[in-house]
Every structure is written in C-alpha cells, then in structure tokens.
Motif scaffolding. Sequence first.
Motif, PDB file in Angstrom:
ATOM      1  N   LEU A   4      -5.253   3.679 -11.637  1.00 26.30           N
ATOM      2  CA  LEU A   4      -4.790   5.000 -12.029  1.00 26.30           C
ATOM      3  C   LEU A   4      -4.530   5.891 -10.815  1.00 26.30           C
ATOM      4  O   LEU A   4      -3.525   6.590 -10.757  1.00 26.30           O
ATOM      5  N   PHE A   5      -5.407   5.856  -9.819  1.00 29.94           N
ATOM      6  CA  PHE A   5      -5.273   6.732  -8.661  1.00 29.94           C
ATOM      7  C   PHE A   5      -4.789   6.004  -7.421  1.00 29.94           C
ATOM      8  O   PHE A   5      -4.601   6.606  -6.380  1.00 29.94           O
ATOM      9  N   ARG A   6      -4.595   4.722  -7.495  1.00 32.35           N
ATOM     10  CA  ARG A   6      -4.169   3.945  -6.339  1.00 32.35           C
ATOM     11  C   ARG A   6      -2.647   3.757  -6.382  1.00 32.35           C
ATOM     12  O   ARG A   6      -2.092   3.410  -7.422  1.00 32.35           O
ATOM     13  N   LEU A   7      -1.999   4.006  -5.271  1.00 32.03           N
ATOM     14  CA  LEU A   7      -0.561   3.854  -5.196  1.00 32.03           C
ATOM     15  C   LEU A   7      -0.192   2.405  -4.907  1.00 32.03           C
ATOM     16  O   LEU A   7      -0.952   1.671  -4.276  1.00 32.03           O
ATOM     17  N   LYS A   8       0.988   2.026  -5.352  1.00 35.32           N
ATOM     18  CA  LYS A   8       1.462   0.679  -5.065  1.00 35.32           C
ATOM     19  C   LYS A   8       1.867   0.584  -3.602  1.00 35.32           C
ATOM     20  O   LYS A   8       2.439   1.514  -3.047  1.00 35.32           O
ATOM     21  N   ARG A   9       1.563  -0.512  -2.967  1.00 34.36           N
ATOM     22  CA  ARG A   9       1.964  -0.723  -1.581  1.00 34.36           C
ATOM     23  C   ARG A   9       3.359  -1.320  -1.556  1.00 34.36           C
ATOM     24  O   ARG A   9       3.710  -2.155  -2.382  1.00 34.36           O
ATOM     25  N   ASN A  10       4.144  -0.892  -0.588  1.00 36.48           N
ATOM     26  CA  ASN A  10       5.468  -1.454  -0.432  1.00 36.48           C
ATOM     27  C   ASN A  10       5.363  -2.858   0.141  1.00 36.48           C
ATOM     28  O   ASN A  10       4.504  -3.147   0.972  1.00 36.48           O
ATOM     29  N   LYS A  11       6.259  -3.712  -0.296  1.00 38.88           N
ATOM     30  CA  LYS A  11       6.267  -5.074   0.231  1.00 38.88           C
ATOM     31  C   LYS A  11       6.864  -5.069   1.622  1.00 38.88           C
ATOM     32  O   LYS A  11       7.834  -4.373   1.900  1.00 38.88           O
TER      33      LYS A  11
END
Length: 95
Positions: A4-11
Amino acid sequence: MRNLFRLKRNKSFTYKPRYYQGEENPFKIEHKLDQFRSTAQHQRGIKNKVLNALADWQTEGDRDMRIRIAIILGVLILLFLFIIDFDLSIFLDNE
C-alpha cells in the motif's frame, strides 16, 4: 494490502549495443558543444553562479560579433520606431 505504501521500482536493464565501438556511454544525452560552454556544468549554489557570471563577464568576446549585434539592434530599433510612427522632432529644439 502489503504494498500500500511502497512504490514500484523501475526496471533497469544492462543493455549494450552490439556494434558500438566507443568508450563512452552511447545513451548519454549531451550536446556536442557542452564542453565549450561555461553554463553547462552542474555547479549549484548562489556563490558558484555569481563566480561563473563574473568569469564570463571578464572574458573578452569577439569584437566583430559585438559590432554586428549593435548594427542589427540599431536597425531593429529604427524599424520599430518607423512602424509605430514615432516622431523624432520632439528631440529637436524648434520653437
């Protein structure tokens, strides 16, 4: 709910071009004249900006270029005054 609070990391990919025969990174975006510009460096802060501006002010430029710019500005100013129908007789002392 866990992300919920964690952003997705870019590949990130480690791609290397097959036929590139250079030392530098081929994907680095840089203008070919950046090495000759004094404003292209990434020095932050007011002190560095003032020092760079003073150094640029003290360096002498091309004299022919200054004369050419002065002529062009003079012609443009006269053209502008002609377009707005400016009367130059206000500067003459005709009583």
